[in-house]
Scaffold this motif. Structure first.
Motif, PDB file in Angstrom:
ATOM      1  N   GLN A  61     -17.206 -24.141 -47.986  1.00 60.02           N
ATOM      2  CA  GLN A  61     -16.870 -23.165 -46.961  1.00 60.02           C
ATOM      3  C   GLN A  61     -15.374 -23.056 -46.697  1.00 60.02           C
ATOM      4  OE1 GLN A  61     -19.748 -25.078 -44.126  1.00 60.02           O
ATOM      5  NE2 GLN A  61     -20.307 -22.959 -43.698  1.00 60.02           N
ATOM      6  N   ILE A  62     -14.570 -23.892 -47.313  1.00 62.20           N
ATOM      7  CA  ILE A  62     -13.134 -23.907 -47.061  1.00 62.20           C
ATOM      8  C   ILE A  62     -12.386 -23.532 -48.336  1.00 62.20           C
ATOM      9  CG2 ILE A  62     -11.176 -25.271 -46.272  1.00 62.20           C
ATOM     10  CD1 ILE A  62     -13.272 -24.803 -44.167  1.00 62.20           C
ATOM     11  N   SER A  63     -11.508 -22.551 -48.223  1.00 56.57           N
ATOM     12  CA  SER A  63     -10.621 -22.162 -49.315  1.00 56.57           C
ATOM     13  C   SER A  63      -9.191 -22.157 -48.810  1.00 56.57           C
ATOM     14  CB  SER A  63     -10.979 -20.770 -49.855  1.00 56.57           C
ATOM     15  OG  SER A  63     -12.288 -20.750 -50.386  1.00 56.57           O
ATOM     16  N   VAL A  64      -8.279 -22.366 -49.716  1.00 56.80           N
ATOM     17  CA  VAL A  64      -6.860 -22.363 -49.373  1.00 56.80           C
ATOM     18  C   VAL A  64      -6.132 -21.392 -50.294  1.00 56.80           C
ATOM     19  CG1 VAL A  64      -6.876 -24.737 -48.536  1.00 56.80           C
ATOM     20  CG2 VAL A  64      -6.399 -24.285 -50.938  1.00 56.80           C
ATOM     21  N   LEU A  65      -4.980 -20.941 -49.843  1.00 55.02           N
ATOM     22  CA  LEU A  65      -4.170 -20.030 -50.632  1.00 55.02           C
ATOM     23  C   LEU A  65      -3.141 -20.807 -51.435  1.00 55.02           C
ATOM     24  CD1 LEU A  65      -3.495 -17.137 -48.089  1.00 55.02           C
ATOM     25  CD2 LEU A  65      -5.125 -17.163 -49.970  1.00 55.02           C
ATOM     26  N   ARG A  66      -2.945 -20.357 -52.674  1.00 57.97           N
ATOM     27  CA  ARG A  66      -1.944 -20.974 -53.534  1.00 57.97           C
ATOM     28  C   ARG A  66      -1.138 -19.878 -54.206  1.00 57.97           C
ATOM     29  NH1 ARG A  66      -3.810 -24.698 -58.440  1.00 57.97           N
ATOM     30  NH2 ARG A  66      -4.552 -22.686 -59.186  1.00 57.97           N
ATOM     31  N   GLY A  67       0.168 -20.054 -54.219  1.00 56.78           N
ATOM     32  CA  GLY A  67       1.026 -19.085 -54.872  1.00 56.78           C
ATOM     33  C   GLY A  67       0.857 -19.099 -56.380  1.00 56.78           C
ATOM     34  N   THR A  68       0.817 -17.913 -56.981  1.00 52.71           N
ATOM     35  CA  THR A  68       0.639 -17.808 -58.433  1.00 52.71           C
ATOM     36  C   THR A  68       1.949 -17.610 -59.176  1.00 52.71           C
ATOM     37  OG1 THR A  68       0.340 -15.413 -58.309  1.00 52.71           O
ATOM     38  CG2 THR A  68      -1.632 -16.798 -58.076  1.00 52.71           C
ATOM     39  N   GLY A  69       3.020 -17.281 -58.455  1.00 53.59           N
ATOM     40  CA  GLY A  69       4.284 -17.000 -59.110  1.00 53.59           C
ATOM     41  C   GLY A  69       4.445 -15.559 -59.543  1.00 53.59           C
TER      42      GLY A  69
END
Length: 468
Positions: free
Chosen positions: A364-372
């Protein structure tokens, strides 16, 4: 300045069993013949240390008996040594109930002698550990002061000598043969013994006692090896009564977590998972694995996360023993580097995600990550919390001032702006696929709302996001 602290934990094995005050409890020898440790309620019923077990059962038929397990007793002492690493870099164990701490090099760090002692005593009170603390300029002096429970918290030579001379010999845990010989000579206090020539003490009583008296004012090294814990952690708690609900596991778990945090503090490590093993009277055992999205080492935070995890668990049968183990650790350098990173990290994004995951679930938990990727539509991606540590949640480039957090699913046509606040910011990318863009982005004030608009190669204007 030479300073040693000795921590004496009386009846440590008995207090580790978590017995209630409503049941008289004793710890007996392995052959179940003699009583070694007695609870307060058992003492009120007339049971004393070194009493035969048969006599104790006659006085209290409902007596709860625990056989001393030497391996577990040593494990308890190791647990205290791990905890003591919070207060000293040099810890020496003195089986079965004592721990030496080198305090001279730590007094400045803790703000003086009084603050150092109060910090240790307060921690023991929190964990309900009975403690007798002694301080001296040599390890033996500190040990004897603790055993006699003399509360003289000073390193002044005169006051130390005066306190030592008043110590009763019967409280110093001497060998029975030594104590009997001293009593036959009419000696009752340590001062009377120290007044005798050392050579005569060695000849008439015991050479080992003569060596101890020499060490009282001379030796600066404890008669024990320096404690060096292994880079794996394992500890357990025994229950006097079967635990039938997960709430009953929280109190013993706090003690195990405190030992773990002492271990982590000494080695500057963090953990991402805890393995709990629950033993029942009938097999099979129960195994729980508490996983975290980011590394953690703080006691308060680990306790909170475990509390959330326990709320989601149910026991298939009453528990008789709880074990906590960790075999994989992560160096804490990355957590220290984070203190110099973005403001979002300073606010503890990893802590928040850990708590959300513990309360809900990993799925139920997602996080954001930069892709560049330079294109706003592709600059971020959502990943599962357990697939990324907190140091990957944010892109290395801080775009919080130029990019809004709220982007529209697709840009909407917009009229040419009038109140441009900032811009242009040119973004060009996507030449490697079929979504090539070339845009000039502007921050525009529209109806008291800061919005994000851009103009493309065809001179068309579009609304793409809102600033908070």
């Amino acid at each position: 300045m030479a300073a040693w602290v000795y921590l004496y934990f009386p009846d440590m094995y008995l207090h580790s069993i978590l017995s209630g005050d409503d049941v008289p409890t004793v710890v007996v020898t392995a052959d179940s013949q003699r009583v070694l440790q007695v609870s307060n309620l058992a003492q009120q019923q007339g049971i004393q240390v070194d009493m035969p077990l048969s006599n104790a059962l006659f006085l209290s038929p409902e007596l709860c008996c625990h056989t001393l397990d030497p391996e577990y007793a040593m494990q308890l002492l190791q647990q205290r040594a791990l905890w003591a690493y919070r207060y000293s870099a040099q810890v020496f164990t003195d089986p079965p109930h004592g721990v030496w701490l080198e305090a001279g090099s730590m007094l400045r760090l803790f703000g003086g002698l009084t603050a150092f002692v109060k910090t240790i005593q307060k921690s023991c009170q929190v964990h309900a550990w009975p403690l007798q603390l002694g301080m001296g300029q040599t390890p033996l002096a500190a040990r004897w002061m603790a055993l006699a429970d003399v509360n003289v918290m000073t390193l002044d030579n005169e006051r130390q000598r005066e306190a030592l001379n008043k110590l009763p010999l019967s409280e110093l845990h001497l060998e029975d043969k030594q104590l009997l010989a001293l009593q036959r000579l009419g000696l009752r206090t340590l001062g009377e013994l120290l007044a005798l020539p050392l050579a005569e003490v060695g000849r008439r009583i015991c050479p080992a006692l003569m060596k101890q008296l020499r060490d009282l004012h001379g030796s600066q090294v404890p008669p024990a090896s320096l404690f060096k814990p292994a880079l794996t952690f394992s500890d357990r708690a025994l229950f006097n009564h079967d635990v039938e609900h997960h709430n009953g596991l929280l109190f013993p778990l706090t003690r195990l977590l405190n030992s773990l945090c002492g271990f982590l503090h000494h080695h500057q490590l963090s953990v991402r998972w805890l393995a709990l093993r629950l033993l029942h009277r009938e097999p099979p055992e129960t195994h729980w694995l508490f996983e975290f999205a980011s590394h953690e080492h703080r006691y308060d935070e680990l306790l909170q996360l475990c509390r959330y995890q326990l709320e989601k668990q149910s026991l298939r049968a009453p528990v008789t023993e709880l074990q906590l183990s960790v075999t994989q650790f992560t160096p804490r350098e990355h957590a220290q580097i984070r203190c110099l990173d973005t403001q979002a990290r300073k606010q503890g994004s990893g802590t928040l995600i850990n708590r959300l995951q513990a309360k809900l679930s990993t799925q139920q938990i997602s996080v954001l990550r930069g892709t560049g990727d330079a294109r706003p539509e592709y600059a971020w991606q959502a990943i599962a919390a357990d697939q990324s540590s907190s140091d990957a949640h944010w892109n290395k480039a801080d775009r919080s001032g130029d990019w809004p957090l709220w982007l529209l699913p697709t840009p909407q046509p917009w009229h040419p702006p009038k109140n441009i606040v900032k811009g242009p910011l040119r973004i060009s990318g996507g030449w490697w696929d079929t979504s090539h863009i070339r845009r000039d982005y502007y921050q525009v004030l529209h109806d008291a709302q800061l919005i994000w608009v851009f103009r493309d190669d065809q001179k068309q204007w579009f609304l793409h996001g809102y600033f908070s």
